[in-house]
Design a protein around this motif. Structure first.
Motif, short mmCIF file in Angstrom:
data_model
loop_
_atom_site.label_atom_id
_atom_site.label_comp_id
_atom_site.label_asym_id
_atom_site.label_seq_id
_atom_site.Cartn_x
_atom_site.Cartn_y
_atom_site.Cartn_z
N ARG A 228 24.06 -22.39 20.30
CA ARG A 228 24.67 -23.13 19.20
C ARG A 228 26.19 -22.99 19.24
NH1 ARG A 228 27.09 -22.34 14.86
NH2 ARG A 228 26.80 -20.10 14.82
N GLU A 229 26.67 -21.76 19.47
CA GLU A 229 28.11 -21.52 19.54
C GLU A 229 28.72 -22.27 20.73
OE1 GLU A 229 29.16 -17.37 19.45
OE2 GLU A 229 27.89 -17.00 17.71
N THR B 275 27.68 -25.02 22.05
CA THR B 275 27.74 -26.44 21.68
C THR B 275 28.96 -26.71 20.81
OG1 THR B 275 25.34 -26.64 21.83
CG2 THR B 275 26.48 -28.30 20.52
N GLU B 276 29.22 -25.83 19.85
CA GLU B 276 30.38 -25.98 18.98
C GLU B 276 31.69 -25.88 19.76
OE1 GLU B 276 30.21 -23.21 15.75
OE2 GLU B 276 28.42 -24.13 14.89
#
Length: 89
Positions: A42-43, A45-46
């Motif tokens: 997730r990180e 992707t951010e």
């Protein structure tokens, strides 16, 4: 192995028995690791999002630069006259 497949990790050799191998390959008992991996993804992707926006912006800038170069080539060497037809070389 006697009770099913076993796993041998090279380097300093360590043999995992069938139960341990099944647990590792089946995800049993690794909920914390899986949750951490999901958080890392997730990180990532951010972190990628601004870079991807910059890449798109750079592509647009490159297109604008090409347009500018074409327009610049239509201006005389003094910069005052715009050519309207080809000048023989």
């Amino acid at each position: 192995g006697e009770n099913g497949p076993e796993l041998e990790a090279t380097g300093p050799s360590r043999i995992f028995n069938a139960s341990q191998t099944r647990s590792m390959l089946g995800g049993g008992g690794n909920a914390d690791v899986v949750a951490e991996l999901r958080e890392v993804r997730r990180e990532l992707t951010e972190l990628r999002a601004p870079l991807e926006r910059t890449a798109v912006s750079t592509d647009k800038t490159a297109g604008s630069t090409d347009q500018f170069a074409k327009q610049f080539n239509n201006v005389s060497s003094g910069g005052n006259v715009v050519r309207t037809k080809a000048v023989p070389a």
